[in-house]
Scaffold this motif. Sequence first.
Motif, PDB file in Angstrom:
ATOM      1  N   GLY A  71      -7.254  77.368  22.148  1.00 22.81           N
ATOM      2  CA  GLY A  71      -6.032  78.155  22.096  1.00 22.81           C
ATOM      3  C   GLY A  71      -5.864  79.137  23.224  1.00 22.81           C
ATOM      4  N   THR A  72      -6.927  79.846  23.585  1.00 21.31           N
ATOM      5  CA  THR A  72      -6.811  80.881  24.615  1.00 21.31           C
ATOM      6  C   THR A  72      -7.066  80.337  26.008  1.00 21.31           C
ATOM      7  N   LEU A  73      -8.066  79.471  26.141  1.00 21.14           N
ATOM      8  CA  LEU A  73      -8.462  79.006  27.466  1.00 21.14           C
ATOM      9  C   LEU A  73      -7.975  77.597  27.783  1.00 21.14           C
ATOM     10  N   GLY A  74      -7.408  76.903  26.797  1.00 20.69           N
ATOM     11  CA  GLY A  74      -6.865  75.567  27.047  1.00 20.69           C
ATOM     12  C   GLY A  74      -7.921  74.540  27.397  1.00 20.69           C
ATOM     13  N   LEU A  75      -9.114  74.687  26.852  1.00 22.45           N
ATOM     14  CA  LEU A  75     -10.233  73.806  27.170  1.00 22.45           C
ATOM     15  C   LEU A  75     -10.619  72.996  25.937  1.00 22.45           C
ATOM     16  N   SER A  76     -10.624  71.667  26.072  1.00 23.53           N
ATOM     17  CA  SER A  76     -10.938  70.824  24.922  1.00 23.53           C
ATOM     18  C   SER A  76     -11.893  69.695  25.273  1.00 23.53           C
ATOM     19  N   SER A  77     -12.616  69.824  26.376  1.00 25.15           N
ATOM     20  CA  SER A  77     -13.594  68.807  26.733  1.00 25.15           C
ATOM     21  C   SER A  77     -14.754  68.843  25.738  1.00 25.15           C
ATOM     22  N   PRO A  78     -15.522  67.744  25.659  1.00 27.34           N
ATOM     23  CA  PRO A  78     -16.635  67.726  24.715  1.00 27.34           C
ATOM     24  C   PRO A  78     -17.619  68.887  24.885  1.00 27.34           C
ATOM     25  N   THR A  79     -17.825  69.349  26.100  1.00 28.55           N
ATOM     26  CA  THR A  79     -18.772  70.441  26.303  1.00 28.55           C
ATOM     27  C   THR A  79     -18.280  71.731  25.675  1.00 28.55           C
ATOM     28  N   TYR A  80     -16.994  72.048  25.872  1.00 30.45           N
ATOM     29  CA  TYR A  80     -16.477  73.285  25.275  1.00 30.45           C
ATOM     30  C   TYR A  80     -16.384  73.159  23.760  1.00 30.45           C
ATOM     31  N   VAL A  81     -16.011  71.988  23.265  1.00 24.43           N
ATOM     32  CA  VAL A  81     -16.011  71.784  21.819  1.00 24.43           C
ATOM     33  C   VAL A  81     -17.413  71.986  21.251  1.00 24.43           C
ATOM     34  N   SER A  82     -18.422  71.538  21.991  1.00 27.22           N
ATOM     35  CA  SER A  82     -19.792  71.684  21.503  1.00 27.22           C
ATOM     36  C   SER A  82     -20.202  73.147  21.397  1.00 27.22           C
ATOM     37  N   ARG A  83     -19.623  73.999  22.244  1.00 28.61           N
ATOM     38  CA  ARG A  83     -19.929  75.426  22.130  1.00 28.61           C
ATOM     39  C   ARG A  83     -19.348  75.994  20.838  1.00 28.61           C
ATOM     40  N   GLY A  84     -18.197  75.472  20.420  1.00 29.64           N
ATOM     41  CA  GLY A  84     -17.663  75.851  19.117  1.00 29.64           C
ATOM     42  C   GLY A  84     -18.529  75.361  17.978  1.00 29.64           C
ATOM     43  N   GLU A  85     -19.076  74.142  18.132  1.00 25.67           N
ATOM     44  CA  GLU A  85     -19.987  73.628  17.117  1.00 25.67           C
ATOM     45  C   GLU A  85     -21.216  74.517  16.979  1.00 25.67           C
ATOM     46  N   PHE A  86     -21.734  74.975  18.109  1.00 24.77           N
ATOM     47  CA  PHE A  86     -22.884  75.884  18.068  1.00 24.77           C
ATOM     48  C   PHE A  86     -22.535  77.146  17.289  1.00 24.77           C
ATOM     49  N   ALA A  87     -21.352  77.686  17.544  1.00 21.11           N
ATOM     50  CA  ALA A  87     -20.932  78.912  16.857  1.00 21.11           C
ATOM     51  C   ALA A  87     -20.945  78.720  15.351  1.00 21.11           C
ATOM     52  N   ALA A  88     -20.402  77.596  14.892  1.00 17.34           N
ATOM     53  CA  ALA A  88     -20.257  77.384  13.458  1.00 17.34           C
ATOM     54  C   ALA A  88     -21.550  76.938  12.795  1.00 17.34           C
ATOM     55  N   ASN A  89     -22.251  76.013  13.437  1.00 18.89           N
ATOM     56  CA  ASN A  89     -23.363  75.342  12.771  1.00 18.89           C
ATOM     57  C   ASN A  89     -24.718  76.001  12.995  1.00 18.89           C
ATOM     58  N   VAL A  90     -24.869  76.757  14.071  1.00 14.05           N
ATOM     59  CA  VAL A  90     -26.155  77.367  14.400  1.00 14.05           C
ATOM     60  C   VAL A  90     -26.072  78.893  14.348  1.00 14.05           C
ATOM     61  N   ALA A  91     -25.147  79.459  15.127  1.00 15.36           N
ATOM     62  CA  ALA A  91     -25.123  80.916  15.280  1.00 15.36           C
ATOM     63  C   ALA A  91     -24.705  81.634  14.007  1.00 15.36           C
ATOM     64  N   THR A  92     -23.646  81.161  13.358  1.00 16.90           N
ATOM     65  CA  THR A  92     -23.162  81.867  12.176  1.00 16.90           C
ATOM     66  C   THR A  92     -24.204  81.897  11.056  1.00 16.90           C
ATOM     67  N   PRO A  93     -24.873  80.788  10.725  1.00 13.82           N
ATOM     68  CA  PRO A  93     -25.941  80.893   9.716  1.00 13.82           C
ATOM     69  C   PRO A  93     -27.044  81.874  10.115  1.00 13.82           C
ATOM     70  N   ARG A  94     -27.401  81.924  11.403  1.00 10.03           N
ATOM     71  CA  ARG A  94     -28.398  82.904  11.854  1.00 10.03           C
ATOM     72  C   ARG A  94     -27.932  84.326  11.557  1.00 10.03           C
ATOM     73  N   ILE A  95     -26.675  84.583  11.907  1.00  9.51           N
ATOM     74  CA  ILE A  95     -26.128  85.929  11.708  1.00  9.51           C
ATOM     75  C   ILE A  95     -26.073  86.265  10.231  1.00  9.51           C
ATOM     76  N   LEU A  96     -25.605  85.332   9.419  1.00  8.05           N
ATOM     77  CA  LEU A  96     -25.507  85.590   7.982  1.00  8.05           C
ATOM     78  C   LEU A  96     -26.878  85.848   7.369  1.00  8.05           C
ATOM     79  N   ASP A  97     -27.898  85.161   7.855  1.00  4.93           N
ATOM     80  CA  ASP A  97     -29.257  85.417   7.369  1.00  4.93           C
ATOM     81  C   ASP A  97     -29.684  86.854   7.670  1.00  4.93           C
ATOM     82  N   ILE A  98     -29.373  87.328   8.875  1.00  2.94           N
ATOM     83  CA  ILE A  98     -29.726  88.697   9.248  1.00  2.94           C
ATOM     84  C   ILE A  98     -28.961  89.700   8.395  1.00  2.94           C
TER      85      ILE A  98
END
Length: 282
Positions: free
Chosen positions: A21-48
């Motif tokens: 939405g903000t940067l207009g980037l939808s390549s697999p690499t940028y999408v994968s950074r969103g996947e990291f946010a949801a699937n890896v980083a957020t559970p880490r944060i919620l655990d803390i």
Amino acid sequence: MTVTPRICLSFDFDAISIWLGTLGLSSPTYVSRGEFAANVATPRILDILEREEVVSTWYIPGLDVDTYPEVCKRIRDAGHEIGHHGYAHESPTSLDEKAERDVLERGLDALDRVLGVRPDGYRSPAFDLSENSTRLLAEYGFKYDSSMMGNDFQPYRCRTGDVINRDRAVEFGRELDLVEVPVSWTLDDFPFMEFAIAPPLLMPGSIDTQGLADRWVSDLDFMVEEVPHGVFTQTFHPQAIGRAGRIRILERMIHRAKDHGAEFTTVSRVAADWSAKNPTVG
């Protein structure tokens, strides 16, 4: 009389939407950074947050609620506040009034349909508002906004109808029954930690993160010492603060706040308490 400092840790769960939405980037690499946010980083944060017994506020775009419903339900079920953050991280400044209404309604629908949440608060993608935004937020029943920077540690009333003249004094509009809980780019992790190329924009990222943490701690210390009745509102993004050693900075901020005897609370609670003490006139 001893005053208990108030701390709002807030998280913008942008996942895929910020790139799209903000940067207009939808390549697999940028999408994968969103996947990291949801699937890896957020559970880490919620655990803390669970381990430290800290309540927080999460601003979630509708697209990311629709894409990652289970982790968003975990955020909700842990007792954290959930706020509106657009649908696909669209900046209101690029939208006419009808389009801005549509985005507000799509975001509200996603939060209600997936999470059963009607949010009290709104944070604009990229901390920017249109000339219609505050009026629309009040019309749609929001209690507060957290996108502007007219103070650092003190809430205030939002306005609508400002006239920004270039050849004479600015004419300020009327105040609304909508509280602003201010933010600051200097208390945001994303522009200092994340690398992105979206011509003509280059976000270099990867600065001295420990030096950045030192500055954040200094700001927190200043508020506790000089603005004892204020609120320290910090903005994190899972894909920034939740990667590897950076998450230790979140822990450091929590521990420093506890050293001060701070109360961790939600942005909604801060806005409600301030509004009760500062009723609108007329």
